[in-house]
Design an enzyme around this catalytic site. Structure first.
Site, PDB file in Angstrom:
ATOM      1  N   ASP A 219       0.843  -1.203   0.000  1.00 30.88           N
ATOM      2  CA  ASP A 219       0.000   0.000   0.000  1.00 30.88           C
ATOM      3  C   ASP A 219       0.875   1.249   0.000  1.00 30.88           C
ATOM      4  OD1 ASP A 219      -2.304   1.539   0.017  1.00 30.88           O
ATOM      5  OD2 ASP A 219      -2.596   1.407   2.188  1.00 30.88           O
ATOM      6  N   ILE A 220       1.798   1.309  -0.933  1.00 31.08           N
ATOM      7  CA  ILE A 220       2.707   2.459  -1.002  1.00 31.08           C
ATOM      8  C   ILE A 220       1.960   3.702  -1.469  1.00 31.08           C
ATOM      9  CG2 ILE A 220       4.654   3.461  -2.264  1.00 31.08           C
ATOM     10  CD1 ILE A 220       6.044   0.861  -2.182  1.00 31.08           C
TER      11      ILE A 220
END
Length: 259
Positions: free
Chosen positions: A187-188
Protein backbone atom coordinates in the site's frame (compact mmCIF):
# COMPACT_ATOMS: atom_id res chain seq x y z
CA UNK A 1 -14.38 4.12 24.76
CA UNK A 2 -13.86 1.11 27.02
CA UNK A 3 -10.38 -0.38 26.73
CA UNK A 4 -8.73 -3.56 28.06
CA UNK A 5 -6.96 -3.00 31.37
CA UNK A 6 -3.46 -3.53 29.96
CA UNK A 7 -4.07 -0.93 27.25
CA UNK A 8 -5.75 1.53 29.61
CA UNK A 9 -2.93 1.22 32.14
CA UNK A 10 -0.37 2.29 29.54
CA UNK A 11 -2.51 5.20 28.31
CA UNK A 12 -3.38 6.31 31.85
CA UNK A 13 -5.15 9.65 31.92
CA UNK A 14 -3.88 10.73 28.52
CA UNK A 15 -6.43 12.12 26.08
CA UNK A 16 -7.04 10.03 22.97
CA UNK A 17 -7.19 12.18 19.84
CA UNK A 18 -8.85 10.63 16.76
CA UNK A 19 -6.36 10.28 13.91
CA UNK A 20 -8.41 8.95 11.03
CA UNK A 21 -6.46 8.87 7.76
CA UNK A 22 -7.21 6.79 4.70
CA UNK A 23 -9.94 4.23 4.14
CA UNK A 24 -8.98 1.58 6.67
CA UNK A 25 -11.83 0.39 8.92
CA UNK A 26 -9.46 0.56 11.89
CA UNK A 27 -9.75 3.25 14.56
CA UNK A 28 -6.56 5.22 15.20
CA UNK A 29 -5.86 7.58 18.10
CA UNK A 30 -2.80 9.53 19.16
CA UNK A 31 -1.91 10.32 22.76
CA UNK A 32 0.97 11.75 24.77
CA UNK A 33 2.72 9.96 27.61
CA UNK A 34 5.79 11.28 29.41
CA UNK A 35 6.34 13.87 26.66
CA UNK A 36 6.30 11.21 23.95
CA UNK A 37 3.62 10.56 21.33
CA UNK A 38 2.06 7.16 20.77
CA UNK A 39 -0.68 5.72 18.59
CA UNK A 40 -3.43 3.32 19.56
CA UNK A 41 -4.87 1.31 16.68
CA UNK A 42 -7.94 -0.89 17.00
CA UNK A 43 -9.68 -3.20 14.52
CA UNK A 44 -12.75 -5.38 14.85
CA UNK A 45 -12.13 -9.12 15.05
CA UNK A 46 -14.40 -9.29 12.00
CA UNK A 47 -11.23 -8.40 10.05
CA UNK A 48 -8.92 -10.93 11.75
CA UNK A 49 -8.35 -12.99 8.59
CA UNK A 50 -7.79 -9.92 6.40
CA UNK A 51 -5.00 -7.43 5.79
CA UNK A 52 -6.92 -4.92 7.93
CA UNK A 53 -6.15 -7.00 11.02
CA UNK A 54 -4.25 -4.98 13.62
CA UNK A 55 -2.74 -8.18 15.04
CA UNK A 56 -1.43 -9.01 11.58
CA UNK A 57 0.18 -5.59 11.25
CA UNK A 58 1.69 -5.87 14.74
CA UNK A 59 3.35 -9.17 13.84
CA UNK A 60 4.68 -7.62 10.66
CA UNK A 61 6.13 -4.65 12.57
CA UNK A 62 7.84 -7.05 14.96
CA UNK A 63 9.31 -9.10 12.08
CA UNK A 64 10.50 -5.98 10.26
CA UNK A 65 11.93 -4.18 13.30
CA UNK A 66 15.55 -5.02 12.40
CA UNK A 67 15.05 -5.07 8.63
CA UNK A 68 13.46 -1.69 7.86
CA UNK A 69 12.77 1.54 9.69
CA UNK A 70 9.23 1.08 11.00
CA UNK A 71 7.34 2.32 14.07
CA UNK A 72 8.32 0.70 17.35
CA UNK A 73 5.70 -1.76 18.56
CA UNK A 74 4.95 -1.21 22.25
CA UNK A 75 2.19 -3.73 22.96
CA UNK A 76 -0.67 -5.70 21.48
CA UNK A 77 -3.84 -7.21 22.88
CA UNK A 78 -6.88 -9.04 21.57
CA UNK A 79 -10.26 -9.81 23.09
CA UNK A 80 -13.47 -11.21 21.62
CA UNK A 81 -14.41 -7.95 19.90
CA UNK A 82 -11.23 -6.09 19.01
CA UNK A 83 -7.52 -6.28 18.24
CA UNK A 84 -5.32 -3.52 19.68
CA UNK A 85 -1.78 -2.30 19.25
CA UNK A 86 0.18 0.65 20.57
CA UNK A 87 3.11 2.04 18.59
CA UNK A 88 5.52 4.86 19.25
CA UNK A 89 5.42 7.86 16.93
CA UNK A 90 8.41 8.32 14.65
CA UNK A 91 10.31 11.57 14.32
CA UNK A 92 9.71 11.96 10.60
CA UNK A 93 7.25 13.47 8.15
CA UNK A 94 5.17 11.86 5.40
CA UNK A 95 6.42 12.78 1.95
CA UNK A 96 2.96 14.22 1.29
CA UNK A 97 3.85 16.99 3.76
CA UNK A 98 7.19 17.84 2.13
CA UNK A 99 7.79 20.23 -0.72
CA UNK A 100 9.59 17.89 -3.09
CA UNK A 101 10.53 18.26 -6.72
CA UNK A 102 9.44 15.56 -9.15
CA UNK A 103 13.02 14.30 -9.26
CA UNK A 104 13.24 14.10 -5.47
CA UNK A 105 9.94 12.24 -5.30
CA UNK A 106 11.12 9.79 -7.94
CA UNK A 107 14.37 9.17 -6.06
CA UNK A 108 12.53 8.50 -2.79
CA UNK A 109 10.13 6.00 -4.34
CA UNK A 110 12.98 4.20 -6.12
CA UNK A 111 14.95 3.97 -2.88
CA UNK A 112 11.83 2.75 -1.04
CA UNK A 113 11.44 -0.06 -3.57
CA UNK A 114 15.13 -0.95 -3.27
CA UNK A 115 14.79 -1.21 0.51
CA UNK A 116 11.74 -3.43 0.24
CA UNK A 117 13.33 -5.63 -2.42
CA UNK A 118 16.44 -6.10 -0.27
CA UNK A 119 14.48 -8.06 2.33
CA UNK A 120 14.97 -11.82 2.16
CA UNK A 121 11.58 -13.49 1.95
CA UNK A 122 12.62 -16.52 4.01
CA UNK A 123 10.41 -16.85 7.09
CA UNK A 124 8.20 -13.92 6.07
CA UNK A 125 5.15 -14.38 8.33
CA UNK A 126 2.47 -13.45 5.83
CA UNK A 127 1.33 -14.13 2.30
CA UNK A 128 -0.35 -11.31 0.35
CA UNK A 129 -0.48 -13.03 -3.01
CA UNK A 130 -3.35 -13.02 -5.49
CA UNK A 131 -5.08 -16.03 -3.95
CA UNK A 132 -5.10 -14.36 -0.53
CA UNK A 133 -6.22 -10.99 -1.84
CA UNK A 134 -9.04 -12.45 -3.96
CA UNK A 135 -10.26 -14.50 -1.01
CA UNK A 136 -10.13 -11.37 1.14
CA UNK A 137 -11.97 -9.30 -1.45
CA UNK A 138 -14.72 -11.92 -1.74
CA UNK A 139 -15.11 -11.80 2.04
CA UNK A 140 -15.54 -8.02 1.87
CA UNK A 141 -18.09 -8.33 -0.93
CA UNK A 142 -20.09 -11.12 0.72
CA UNK A 143 -20.26 -9.22 4.01
CA UNK A 144 -20.99 -5.84 2.39
CA UNK A 145 -17.89 -4.28 3.92
CA UNK A 146 -16.94 -2.15 0.91
CA UNK A 147 -18.11 1.42 0.38
CA UNK A 148 -20.94 1.97 -2.06
CA UNK A 149 -19.70 2.55 -5.60
CA UNK A 150 -20.10 6.12 -6.78
CA UNK A 151 -21.00 5.58 -10.43
CA UNK A 152 -20.27 9.25 -11.16
CA UNK A 153 -16.81 9.22 -9.63
CA UNK A 154 -14.74 6.13 -10.31
CA UNK A 155 -11.82 5.22 -12.54
CA UNK A 156 -13.38 4.11 -15.82
CA UNK A 157 -10.01 2.84 -17.08
CA UNK A 158 -9.96 0.32 -14.24
CA UNK A 159 -13.65 -0.44 -13.96
CA UNK A 160 -14.53 -0.54 -17.67
CA UNK A 161 -18.13 -1.71 -18.00
CA UNK A 162 -18.28 -3.20 -14.51
CA UNK A 163 -21.02 -1.81 -12.27
CA UNK A 164 -20.53 -4.02 -9.20
CA UNK A 165 -17.64 -5.22 -7.06
CA UNK A 166 -18.59 -8.82 -7.80
CA UNK A 167 -18.37 -8.24 -11.55
CA UNK A 168 -14.86 -6.82 -11.22
CA UNK A 169 -13.91 -9.63 -8.84
CA UNK A 170 -15.06 -12.22 -11.38
CA UNK A 171 -12.86 -10.65 -14.05
CA UNK A 172 -9.81 -10.69 -11.78
CA UNK A 173 -10.47 -14.29 -10.82
CA UNK A 174 -10.60 -15.32 -14.46
CA UNK A 175 -7.62 -13.25 -15.63
CA UNK A 176 -5.12 -13.66 -12.80
CA UNK A 177 -1.49 -13.13 -13.77
CA UNK A 178 1.54 -15.26 -12.93
CA UNK A 179 3.46 -14.08 -9.90
CA UNK A 180 7.08 -13.49 -8.97
CA UNK A 181 6.96 -13.17 -5.20
CA UNK A 182 9.03 -10.57 -3.35
CA UNK A 183 8.55 -8.75 -0.07
CA UNK A 184 5.88 -6.15 -0.75
CA UNK A 185 4.60 -3.20 1.27
CA UNK A 186 1.25 -3.56 -0.45
CA UNK A 187 0.00 0.00 0.00
CA UNK A 188 2.71 2.46 -1.00
CA UNK A 189 1.41 6.03 -0.97
CA UNK A 190 2.80 9.44 -0.10
CA UNK A 191 1.18 9.14 3.35
CA UNK A 192 2.78 5.77 4.15
CA UNK A 193 6.39 6.73 3.40
CA UNK A 194 8.07 9.08 5.88
CA UNK A 195 11.42 10.87 5.77
CA UNK A 196 13.41 11.95 8.83
CA UNK A 197 15.93 14.79 9.13
CA UNK A 198 18.71 12.44 8.03
CA UNK A 199 16.76 11.54 4.86
CA UNK A 200 16.15 8.03 6.17
CA UNK A 201 13.00 6.33 4.89
CA UNK A 202 10.38 4.95 7.28
CA UNK A 203 7.46 2.71 6.31
CA UNK A 204 4.02 2.89 7.93
CA UNK A 205 0.67 1.11 7.55
CA UNK A 206 2.08 -2.32 6.86
CA UNK A 207 -1.12 -4.33 7.18
CA UNK A 208 -0.95 -5.50 3.56
CA UNK A 209 2.76 -6.26 3.67
CA UNK A 210 3.93 -9.76 2.88
CA UNK A 211 4.87 -11.97 -0.04
CA UNK A 212 3.32 -10.64 -3.22
CA UNK A 213 4.19 -10.04 -6.84
CA UNK A 214 6.83 -7.38 -7.48
CA UNK A 215 4.38 -5.34 -9.55
CA UNK A 216 2.05 -4.70 -6.62
CA UNK A 217 4.41 -2.03 -5.28
CA UNK A 218 5.54 -0.96 -8.75
CA UNK A 219 1.95 -0.26 -9.78
CA UNK A 220 1.37 1.87 -6.69
CA UNK A 221 4.58 3.85 -7.23
CA UNK A 222 3.73 4.50 -10.88
CA UNK A 223 0.28 5.75 -9.89
CA UNK A 224 1.68 7.97 -7.13
CA UNK A 225 4.20 9.54 -9.50
CA UNK A 226 1.59 10.01 -12.22
CA UNK A 227 -0.87 11.69 -9.83
CA UNK A 228 1.50 13.56 -7.49
CA UNK A 229 4.35 14.45 -9.85
CA UNK A 230 3.70 14.17 -13.59
CA UNK A 231 3.03 11.71 -16.39
CA UNK A 232 6.60 12.25 -17.57
CA UNK A 233 8.06 11.37 -14.15
CA UNK A 234 6.00 8.17 -14.08
CA UNK A 235 7.28 7.28 -17.55
CA UNK A 236 10.88 7.84 -16.44
CA UNK A 237 10.29 5.46 -13.52
CA UNK A 238 8.90 2.77 -15.81
CA UNK A 239 11.70 3.26 -18.34
CA UNK A 240 14.29 2.24 -15.74
CA UNK A 241 12.57 -1.04 -14.86
CA UNK A 242 14.28 -4.16 -16.14
CA UNK A 243 11.01 -5.36 -17.62
CA UNK A 244 7.77 -3.41 -17.40
CA UNK A 245 4.52 -5.36 -17.33
CA UNK A 246 1.58 -3.01 -18.00
CA UNK A 247 -0.81 -5.97 -17.75
CA UNK A 248 0.35 -6.70 -14.22
CA UNK A 249 0.24 -3.05 -13.18
CA UNK A 250 -3.31 -2.79 -14.45
CA UNK A 251 -4.32 -6.03 -12.72
CA UNK A 252 -3.05 -4.97 -9.30
CA UNK A 253 -4.59 -1.50 -9.53
CA UNK A 254 -7.91 -3.20 -10.29
CA UNK A 255 -7.40 -5.53 -7.34
CA UNK A 256 -6.85 -2.50 -5.13
CA UNK A 257 -10.36 -1.33 -6.00
CA UNK A 258 -11.70 -4.32 -4.06
CA UNK A 259 -10.19 -3.30 -0.71
Amino acid sequence: MELPNIIQQFIGNSVLEPNKIGQSPSDVYSFNRNNETFFLKRSSTLYTETTYSVSREAKMLSWLSEKLKVPELIMTFQDEQFEFMITKAINAKPISALFLTDQELLAIYKEALNLLNSIAIIDCPFISNIDHRLKESKFFIDNQLLDDIDQDDFDTELWGDHKTYLSLWNELTETRVEERLVFSHGDITDSNIFIDKFNEIYFLDLGRAGLADEFVDISFVERCLREDASEETAKIFLKHLKNDRPDKRNYFLKLDELN
